[in-house]
Design a protein around this motif. Structure first.
Motif, PDB file in Angstrom:
ATOM      1  N   TRP A   1       2.875  -7.291  -1.893  1.00 41.06           N
ATOM      2  CA  TRP A   1       3.938  -7.335  -0.882  1.00 41.06           C
ATOM      3  C   TRP A   1       3.756  -6.195   0.128  1.00 41.06           C
ATOM      4  CZ3 TRP A   1       7.754  -3.596   0.085  1.00 41.06           C
ATOM      5  CH2 TRP A   1       8.780  -3.987   0.975  1.00 41.06           C
ATOM      6  N   VAL A   2       3.455  -5.002  -0.365  1.00 41.40           N
ATOM      7  CA  VAL A   2       3.231  -3.849   0.511  1.00 41.40           C
ATOM      8  C   VAL A   2       2.070  -4.115   1.457  1.00 41.40           C
ATOM      9  CG1 VAL A   2       2.456  -1.444   0.576  1.00 41.40           C
ATOM     10  CG2 VAL A   2       4.230  -2.131  -1.048  1.00 41.40           C
ATOM     11  N   ALA A   3       0.940  -4.558   0.914  1.00 47.11           N
ATOM     12  CA  ALA A   3      -0.255  -4.790   1.728  1.00 47.11           C
ATOM     13  C   ALA A   3      -0.005  -5.876   2.770  1.00 47.11           C
ATOM     14  CB  ALA A   3      -1.430  -5.173   0.829  1.00 47.11           C
TER      15      ALA A   3
ATOM     16  N   ASP B   1      -9.709  -0.481   5.469  1.00 48.74           N
ATOM     17  CA  ASP B   1      -8.884   0.347   6.348  1.00 48.74           C
ATOM     18  C   ASP B   1      -7.873   1.193   5.574  1.00 48.74           C
ATOM     19  OD1 ASP B   1      -9.945  -0.693   8.882  1.00 48.74           O
ATOM     20  OD2 ASP B   1      -9.014  -2.565   8.246  1.00 48.74           O
ATOM     21  N   ILE B   2      -7.341   0.656   4.480  1.00 46.38           N
ATOM     22  CA  ILE B   2      -6.409   1.393   3.623  1.00 46.38           C
ATOM     23  C   ILE B   2      -6.764   1.094   2.166  1.00 46.38           C
ATOM     24  CG2 ILE B   2      -4.008   1.701   2.903  1.00 46.38           C
ATOM     25  CD1 ILE B   2      -3.137   0.841   5.684  1.00 46.38           C
ATOM     26  N   PHE B   3      -6.859   2.150   1.360  1.00 49.11           N
ATOM     27  CA  PHE B   3      -7.089   2.003  -0.072  1.00 49.11           C
ATOM     28  C   PHE B   3      -5.740   2.182  -0.768  1.00 49.11           C
ATOM     29  CE2 PHE B   3      -8.344   4.075  -4.199  1.00 49.11           C
ATOM     30  CZ  PHE B   3      -8.894   2.933  -4.782  1.00 49.11           C
TER      31      PHE B   3
ATOM     32  N   ILE C   1      -7.077  -4.304   3.513  1.00 49.34           N
ATOM     33  CA  ILE C   1      -6.455  -3.394   2.547  1.00 49.34           C
ATOM     34  C   ILE C   1      -6.958  -3.758   1.162  1.00 49.34           C
ATOM     35  CG2 ILE C   1      -4.292  -2.611   1.509  1.00 49.34           C
ATOM     36  CD1 ILE C   1      -2.892  -3.157   4.121  1.00 49.34           C
ATOM     37  N   LEU C   2      -7.513  -2.768   0.474  1.00 53.29           N
ATOM     38  CA  LEU C   2      -8.010  -2.979  -0.883  1.00 53.29           C
ATOM     39  C   LEU C   2      -7.001  -2.425  -1.878  1.00 53.29           C
ATOM     40  CD1 LEU C   2     -10.309  -3.870  -2.799  1.00 53.29           C
ATOM     41  CD2 LEU C   2     -11.236  -1.545  -2.594  1.00 53.29           C
TER      42      LEU C   2
END
Length: 352
Positions: free
Chosen positions: A306-308, A258-260, A334-335
């Motif tokens: 932490w962000v992911a 969903d988010i790289f 999230i990768l």
């Protein structure tokens, strides 16, 4: 081989010591490097003991205690720390003393300069006699910790594991590395990191600890599904093959991401790989980056985790992270992909 993130303690150049207000207020830095915002260490460490501790050790103990308090765990089954450089400040003190005064050297900086001091001091502070290990694998250091923890969870030798990535920066060390052309010579605003044409990136530092568990609870952020490292892949095709194989091993496709979350850092020689991936493999995906918030350091991937984890926990995708304007339909997978000088490459998949 799932590991649930049940608590996080992070000291960074941003306001990250609390669970609330995920990147709602971003701190701009116009200094030589992105320095951590220090909390009041007296709230976490006895002032008499803190007098004998370097800043790095205080950062490590405090972020570890923040993590355990958030997870509601008093005693971890294991403590695992990754650091690329250890205590640079204490190492410099030893060398300066040797240079200027060869007699009656203070033994404290020497003791604290060893890499495993951080994990040891955390254990002493917690009175923890369980498994304790430190990985010093340059930019693989934090990923090595995650792999160790996930193996222990899979083998059921530990249920609650404190895993951290910590590194500091000093002006002496920064000036030495600048000679190699990797860090920018003149201070730049971190919020415009990708807009500058000058060579190099911005240095940073941070101390992040995660409580990884075999079971989820009410405070769970997300789950780490997999971690992979690879060395000098050679060509872009090889990088793409490694990413596809990694996702396939987790029964996922590129479309499931969903988010790289990439390690873009403004150093154009190294950012080429990320740009090529976003033009090809992830051309229809939301692309994010994080190093403008924490700077570049050996365990910067801990900040990315932490962000992911927070993106998944809050179901938010803050504008400050965006490279392209695309929005995810959902935030489930999230990768994280990071590399250092096209030598050490790592992948971490974080899922809801």
């Amino acid at each position: 081989m799932n590991a649930y993130i049940n608590g996080i303690g992070l000291i960074s150049p941003q306001k990250t010591t609390t669970r609330e207000n995920f990147l709602s207020e971003v701190v701009e830095h116009n200094a030589d490097y992105l320095k951590c915002i220090d909390p009041n260490y007296k709230e976490f460490i006895d002032p008499l003991a803190a007098r004998r501790m370097s800043r790095l050790i205080k950062m490590g103990i405090t972020s570890a205690k923040l993590c355990l308090a958030e997870a509601g765990v008093a005693m971890p089954d294991a403590i695992i720390t990754g650091t690329g450089l250890g205590s640079v400040e204490d190492t410099e003190k030893i060398l300066n003393n040797l240079l200027n005064n060869e007699q009656l050297l203070n033994p404290t900086p020497f003791i604290q300069s060893t890499y495993n001091t951080i994990s040891s001091q955390i254990a002493i502070s917690l009175k923890c006699h369980n498994y304790n290990s430190t990985y010093v694998h340059r930019t693989f250091s934090f990923e090595s910790c995650l792999l160790d923890a996930m193996l222990q969870i899979e083998e059921k030798t530990a249920n609650n594991i404190l895993v951290g990535g910590i590194d500091e920066m000093t002006m002496n060390h920064l000036n030495i590395i600048r000679r190699l052309g990797y860090f920018k010579i003149m201070p730049e605003s971190n919020l415009n990191l990708l807009k500058y044409e000058t060579p190099g990136t911005l240095a940073g530092e941070g101390s992040a600890y995660f409580l990884l568990s075999s079971e989820k609870n009410e405070s769970t952020y997300a789950v780490i599904k997999g971690v992979k490292t690879f060395y000098k892949p050679g060509t872009m095709q090889k990088v793409q093959e490694r990413i596809i194989d990694f996702l396939s091993s987790l029964n996922l496709l590129v479309d499931d991401v969903d988010i790289f979350l990439s390690g873009l850092n403004g150093h154009k020689a190294n950012d080429t790989i990320y740009h090529d991936l976003t033009k090809d493999l992830f051309q229809n995906k939301p692309i994010a980056f994080f190093k403008h918030l924490c700077g570049e350091y050996h365990t910067a991937s801990s900040f990315a985790l932490w962000v992911a984890a927070n993106c998944i926990r809050t179901s938010q995708y803050p504008d400050i992270l965006r490279v392209n304007p695309m929005n995810p339909h959902q935030i489930k997978n999230i990768l994280i992909y990071n590399h250092f000088n096209n030598v050490n490459h790592s992948l971490i998949l974080v899922s809801a």
